[in-house]
Design a protein around this motif. Structure first.
Motif, PDB file in Angstrom:
ATOM      1  N   PRO A 101       1.491  15.069 -12.568  1.00  0.00           N
ATOM      2  CA  PRO A 101       2.363  14.731 -11.435  1.00  0.00           C
ATOM      3  C   PRO A 101       1.613  14.842 -10.111  1.00  0.00           C
ATOM      4  CG  PRO A 101       3.468  16.232 -12.950  1.00  0.00           C
ATOM      5  CD  PRO A 101       2.028  16.188 -13.368  1.00  0.00           C
ATOM      6  N   LEU A 102       1.928  13.952  -9.195  1.00  0.00           N
ATOM      7  CA  LEU A 102       1.307  13.969  -7.869  1.00  0.00           C
ATOM      8  C   LEU A 102       2.174  14.745  -6.885  1.00  0.00           C
ATOM      9  CD1 LEU A 102       0.185  10.231  -7.683  1.00  0.00           C
ATOM     10  CD2 LEU A 102      -1.292  12.222  -7.988  1.00  0.00           C
ATOM     11  N   ALA A 103       1.507  15.585  -6.092  1.00  0.00           N
ATOM     12  CA  ALA A 103       2.244  16.413  -5.135  1.00  0.00           C
ATOM     13  C   ALA A 103       2.978  15.581  -4.098  1.00  0.00           C
ATOM     14  CB  ALA A 103       1.281  17.385  -4.441  1.00  0.00           C
TER      15      ALA A 103
ATOM     16  N   VAL B  90      -6.764   4.823 -20.758  1.00  0.00           N
ATOM     17  CA  VAL B  90      -6.100   3.664 -20.168  1.00  0.00           C
ATOM     18  C   VAL B  90      -7.182   2.837 -19.484  1.00  0.00           C
ATOM     19  CG1 VAL B  90      -4.425   2.822 -18.479  1.00  0.00           C
ATOM     20  CG2 VAL B  90      -3.918   4.867 -19.838  1.00  0.00           C
ATOM     21  N   PHE B  91      -7.317   1.575 -19.882  1.00  0.00           N
ATOM     22  CA  PHE B  91      -8.333   0.685 -19.347  1.00  0.00           C
ATOM     23  C   PHE B  91      -7.698  -0.263 -18.338  1.00  0.00           C
ATOM     24  CE2 PHE B  91      -9.907   2.104 -23.377  1.00  0.00           C
ATOM     25  CZ  PHE B  91     -11.292   2.147 -23.251  1.00  0.00           C
ATOM     26  N   LEU B  92      -8.387  -0.473 -17.234  1.00  0.00           N
ATOM     27  CA  LEU B  92      -7.978  -1.479 -16.260  1.00  0.00           C
ATOM     28  C   LEU B  92      -8.985  -2.617 -16.334  1.00  0.00           C
ATOM     29  CD1 LEU B  92      -6.017  -2.181 -13.903  1.00  0.00           C
ATOM     30  CD2 LEU B  92      -7.741  -1.225 -12.367  1.00  0.00           C
ATOM     31  N   LEU B  93      -8.476  -3.827 -16.546  1.00  0.00           N
ATOM     32  CA  LEU B  93      -9.346  -4.986 -16.686  1.00  0.00           C
ATOM     33  C   LEU B  93      -8.940  -6.057 -15.688  1.00  0.00           C
ATOM     34  CD1 LEU B  93      -8.417  -4.072 -19.914  1.00  0.00           C
ATOM     35  CD2 LEU B  93     -10.526  -5.326 -20.247  1.00  0.00           C
ATOM     36  N   SER B  94      -9.902  -6.924 -15.383  1.00  0.00           N
ATOM     37  CA  SER B  94      -9.669  -8.020 -14.457  1.00  0.00           C
ATOM     38  C   SER B  94      -9.886  -9.339 -15.182  1.00  0.00           C
ATOM     39  CB  SER B  94     -10.639  -7.915 -13.271  1.00  0.00           C
ATOM     40  OG  SER B  94     -10.621  -9.099 -12.505  1.00  0.00           O
ATOM     41  N   HIS B  95      -9.124 -10.339 -14.745  1.00  0.00           N
ATOM     42  CA  HIS B  95      -9.261 -11.658 -15.351  1.00  0.00           C
ATOM     43  C   HIS B  95      -9.088 -12.729 -14.289  1.00  0.00           C
ATOM     44  CE1 HIS B  95      -8.902 -14.943 -18.195  1.00  0.00           C
ATOM     45  NE2 HIS B  95      -7.851 -15.349 -17.517  1.00  0.00           N
TER      46      HIS B  95
ATOM     47  N   ASN C 239     -15.844  -6.310 -17.878  1.00  0.00           N
ATOM     48  CA  ASN C 239     -15.567  -5.546 -16.666  1.00  0.00           C
ATOM     49  C   ASN C 239     -14.347  -4.677 -16.948  1.00  0.00           C
ATOM     50  OD1 ASN C 239     -17.520  -6.530 -14.700  1.00  0.00           O
ATOM     51  ND2 ASN C 239     -16.433  -8.478 -14.798  1.00  0.00           N
ATOM     52  N   ALA C 240     -14.531  -3.373 -16.967  1.00  0.00           N
ATOM     53  CA  ALA C 240     -13.411  -2.480 -17.271  1.00  0.00           C
ATOM     54  C   ALA C 240     -13.692  -1.098 -16.698  1.00  0.00           C
ATOM     55  CB  ALA C 240     -13.183  -2.392 -18.771  1.00  0.00           C
ATOM     56  N   ILE C 241     -12.656  -0.496 -16.162  1.00  0.00           N
ATOM     57  CA  ILE C 241     -12.739   0.895 -15.738  1.00  0.00           C
ATOM     58  C   ILE C 241     -11.656   1.644 -16.509  1.00  0.00           C
ATOM     59  CG2 ILE C 241     -11.253   0.446 -13.733  1.00  0.00           C
ATOM     60  CD1 ILE C 241     -12.740   2.693 -12.270  1.00  0.00           C
ATOM     61  N   SER C 242     -11.994   2.793 -17.075  1.00  0.00           N
ATOM     62  CA  SER C 242     -11.023   3.525 -17.884  1.00  0.00           C
ATOM     63  C   SER C 242     -10.822   4.932 -17.341  1.00  0.00           C
ATOM     64  CB  SER C 242     -11.466   3.595 -19.347  1.00  0.00           C
ATOM     65  OG  SER C 242     -12.476   4.571 -19.536  1.00  0.00           O
ATOM     66  N   PHE C 243      -9.665   5.488 -17.709  1.00  0.00           N
ATOM     67  CA  PHE C 243      -9.278   6.815 -17.249  1.00  0.00           C
ATOM     68  C   PHE C 243      -8.667   7.589 -18.405  1.00  0.00           C
ATOM     69  CE2 PHE C 243      -8.543   3.573 -14.021  1.00  0.00           C
ATOM     70  CZ  PHE C 243      -9.371   4.001 -12.992  1.00  0.00           C
ATOM     71  N   SER C 244      -8.755   8.906 -18.322  1.00  0.00           N
ATOM     72  CA  SER C 244      -8.104   9.760 -19.304  1.00  0.00           C
ATOM     73  C   SER C 244      -6.592   9.663 -19.118  1.00  0.00           C
ATOM     74  CB  SER C 244      -8.559  11.205 -19.123  1.00  0.00           C
ATOM     75  OG  SER C 244      -7.646  12.111 -19.714  1.00  0.00           O
ATOM     76  N   TYR C 245      -5.876   9.368 -20.196  1.00  0.00           N
ATOM     77  CA  TYR C 245      -4.420   9.256 -20.096  1.00  0.00           C
ATOM     78  C   TYR C 245      -3.797  10.575 -19.648  1.00  0.00           C
ATOM     79  CZ  TYR C 245       0.456   8.698 -21.457  1.00  0.00           C
ATOM     80  OH  TYR C 245       1.825   8.663 -21.448  1.00  0.00           O
ATOM     81  N   ALA C 246      -4.314  11.680 -20.163  1.00  0.00           N
ATOM     82  CA  ALA C 246      -3.782  12.989 -19.775  1.00  0.00           C
ATOM     83  C   ALA C 246      -3.944  13.234 -18.275  1.00  0.00           C
ATOM     84  CB  ALA C 246      -4.469  14.093 -20.575  1.00  0.00           C
TER      85      ALA C 246
ATOM     86  N   SER D  40       0.826  -1.206   0.000  1.00  0.00           N
ATOM     87  CA  SER D  40       0.000   0.000   0.000  1.00  0.00           C
ATOM     88  C   SER D  40       0.858   1.253   0.000  1.00  0.00           C
ATOM     89  CB  SER D  40      -0.919   0.002   1.222  1.00  0.00           C
ATOM     90  OG  SER D  40      -1.785  -1.097   1.220  1.00  0.00           O
ATOM     91  N   ILE D  41       1.867   1.274   0.865  1.00  0.00           N
ATOM     92  CA  ILE D  41       2.724   2.465   0.968  1.00  0.00           C
ATOM     93  C   ILE D  41       3.469   2.692  -0.339  1.00  0.00           C
ATOM     94  CG2 ILE D  41       4.655   3.503   2.215  1.00  0.00           C
ATOM     95  CD1 ILE D  41       3.785   1.829   4.649  1.00  0.00           C
ATOM     96  N   GLY D  42       3.911   1.605  -0.947  1.00  0.00           N
ATOM     97  CA  GLY D  42       4.596   1.730  -2.226  1.00  0.00           C
ATOM     98  C   GLY D  42       3.717   2.348  -3.294  1.00  0.00           C
ATOM     99  N   LEU D  43       2.429   1.998  -3.291  1.00  0.00           N
ATOM    100  CA  LEU D  43       1.503   2.576  -4.255  1.00  0.00           C
ATOM    101  C   LEU D  43       1.326   4.073  -4.012  1.00  0.00           C
ATOM    102  CD1 LEU D  43      -1.328  -0.122  -4.424  1.00  0.00           C
ATOM    103  CD2 LEU D  43       0.555   0.238  -6.023  1.00  0.00           C
ATOM    104  N   LEU D  44       1.250   4.444  -2.748  1.00  0.00           N
ATOM    105  CA  LEU D  44       1.006   5.844  -2.396  1.00  0.00           C
ATOM    106  C   LEU D  44       2.198   6.755  -2.705  1.00  0.00           C
ATOM    107  CD1 LEU D  44      -0.880   5.314   0.974  1.00  0.00           C
ATOM    108  CD2 LEU D  44      -1.860   6.141  -1.161  1.00  0.00           C
ATOM    109  N   THR D  45       3.372   6.182  -2.975  1.00  0.00           N
ATOM    110  CA  THR D  45       4.542   6.993  -3.312  1.00  0.00           C
ATOM    111  C   THR D  45       4.722   7.134  -4.826  1.00  0.00           C
ATOM    112  OG1 THR D  45       5.974   5.037  -3.215  1.00  0.00           O
ATOM    113  CG2 THR D  45       5.765   6.350  -1.202  1.00  0.00           C
ATOM    114  N   SER D  46       3.777   6.659  -5.603  1.00  0.00           N
ATOM    115  CA  SER D  46       3.869   6.774  -7.062  1.00  0.00           C
ATOM    116  C   SER D  46       3.879   8.240  -7.472  1.00  0.00           C
ATOM    117  CB  SER D  46       2.694   6.049  -7.722  1.00  0.00           C
ATOM    118  OG  SER D  46       2.671   4.688  -7.354  1.00  0.00           O
ATOM    119  N   HIS D  47       4.635   8.564  -8.524  1.00  0.00           N
ATOM    120  CA  HIS D  47       4.763   9.973  -8.909  1.00  0.00           C
ATOM    121  C   HIS D  47       3.681  10.435  -9.873  1.00  0.00           C
ATOM    122  CE1 HIS D  47       6.622   8.489 -12.640  1.00  0.00           C
ATOM    123  NE2 HIS D  47       7.402   7.751 -11.902  1.00  0.00           N
ATOM    124  N   SER D  48       2.838   9.510 -10.352  1.00  0.00           N
ATOM    125  CA  SER D  48       1.669   9.867 -11.150  1.00  0.00           C
ATOM    126  C   SER D  48       0.679   8.715 -11.041  1.00  0.00           C
ATOM    127  CB  SER D  48       2.039  10.101 -12.622  1.00  0.00           C
ATOM    128  OG  SER D  48       2.382   8.872 -13.245  1.00  0.00           O
ATOM    129  N   LEU D  49      -0.571   8.952 -11.399  1.00  0.00           N
ATOM    130  CA  LEU D  49      -1.559   7.879 -11.347  1.00  0.00           C
ATOM    131  C   LEU D  49      -1.297   6.837 -12.430  1.00  0.00           C
ATOM    132  CD1 LEU D  49      -4.892   9.773 -10.540  1.00  0.00           C
ATOM    133  CD2 LEU D  49      -3.379   8.506  -9.009  1.00  0.00           C
TER     134      LEU D  49
END
Length: 357
Positions: free
Chosen positions: A223-225, A138-143, A211-218, A100-109
């Protein structure tokens, strides 16, 4: 039945069991959510004969069968078709420890999604996640590779994963972040649709083909603060070490994960895979055989899983899918798909067009 056949079957079952696990911390999240509805471990034991282990290490990996059993009765017991959203609300930055902590340190989504899909096996191998970048989305899919899991349980599990990941995206300094689209296979009452729209910030499409959730690539690239590259790299190393420790004796799982990650990016061969694991091809084959499987079986399994994911996108052609899976052309892919499923991929008209090329 000969002793050799029994030994091979036992080895295959053992390998299947080894390749399926989930974390005890994930089980705890589900139990906490159910208790809000008055569904206690004691109730699960008395009414459904589901025995919940006590005092386990939150990082412990357990068989997913227990979670499958609980999810199978969860919506009936709670009466809430939006239960996945309630479960996700109980997931905090500390739930999965360093993951979890590693995910929260990502520099962008975008970096966050890449790490989620790459290291999700730390949480579970029963469900696999993959991101697909198409045009400006960008699509996130599950399998689910394990076909024995009931479709309704798979659906609940998928929605929990989507809700958990989306909640983390908002926690990472983007409280107003919204999904672009949300497609779900199951039909849901209209009042539940409003809950999903409020949670994800977009009107969901139920009874969808995937089953898919998508997001705007832009939006993902902003950058995440709170993102720190050096911190992120440190936790990246820790996650690699943890997953290596978990999988150190599970070569089939490691080979599957490597092929799944690399196959869509570049051509793979037994020599390339063996080299990655610092083995000769013969040693790799022998070690896999001792685990009740083979390189070809793992490659076929991975290709089938990826093909099912890519086929959910009508805009991706069969030729493109064949290339992503390492086939020389679409016809070879179609023959392999028919061997796996007994059916041709997509429509008969598309297949006929390929056959007459």
């Amino acid at each position: 039945m000969s002793a050799d056949i029994r030994t091979k079957e036992a080895g295959a079952k053992a390998t299947e069991h080894q390749m399926k696990y989930t974390t005890y911390s994930g089980l705890q999240v589900i139990l906490r959510a159910l208790q809000q509805y008055g569904v206690t471990p004691e109730h699960l034991a008395d009414k459904h004969d589901i025995q919940v282990p006590q005092n386990s290490d939150i990082g412990q990996h357990i068989s997913p069968n227990l979670i499958e059993q609980i999810l199978d009765v969860a919506i009936e017991e709670t009466g809430d078709a939006a239960l996945p959203l309630a479960i996700a609300e109980h997931i905090s930055p500390s739930t999965f420890g360093e993951f979890s902590i590693g995910l929260l340190t990502s520099h962008s989504l975008f970096h966050f999604l890449d790490r989620v899909t790459k290291y999700y096996p730390y949480i579970s191998t029963a469900q696999r996640l993959r991101s697909v970048h198409l045009n400006d989305r960008v699509f996130l899919l599950s399998h689910f590779a394990e076909k024995s899991i009931k479709p309704e349980v798979q659906q609940l599990w998928v929605e929990v994963a989507f809700a958990f990941i989306f909640r983390f995206m908002r926690l990472m300094g983007r409280p107003d972040f919204n999904a672009a689209t949300l497609d779900l296979l199951r039909p849901v009452p209209s009042e539940t649709k409003e809950k999903y729209e409020a949670f994800f910030g977009v009107a969901p499409t139920f009874a969808s083909e995937r089953n898919a959730i998508s997001f705007s690539y832009a939006e993902l690239e902003v950058p995440l603060a709170n993102g720190g590259l050096e911190i992120a790299e440190e936790y990246e190393k820790r996650m690699i070490q943890k997953i290596a420790a978990i999988d150190s004796t599970n070569l089939p799982l490691r080979v599957h994960a490597y092929i799944s990650s690399e196959l869509p990016r570049r051509p793979l061969s037994k020599e390339v895979v063996a080299s990655y694991f610092a083995m000769s091809v013969k040693t790799l084959q022998n070690k896999l055989a001792k685990s009740g499987t083979s390189y070809q079986k793992i490659l076929d399994q991975t290709r089938r899983e990826l093909s099912e994911m890519y086929l959910s996108f009508p805009e991706v052609t069969l030729a493109q899918i064949a290339d992503l899976l390492g086939y020389s052309d679409a016809s070879n892919f179609c023959r392999a798909y028919k061997r796996w499923t007994g059916e041709l991929p997509r429509s008969k008209a598309q297949i006929e067009a390929i056959e007459h090329q």
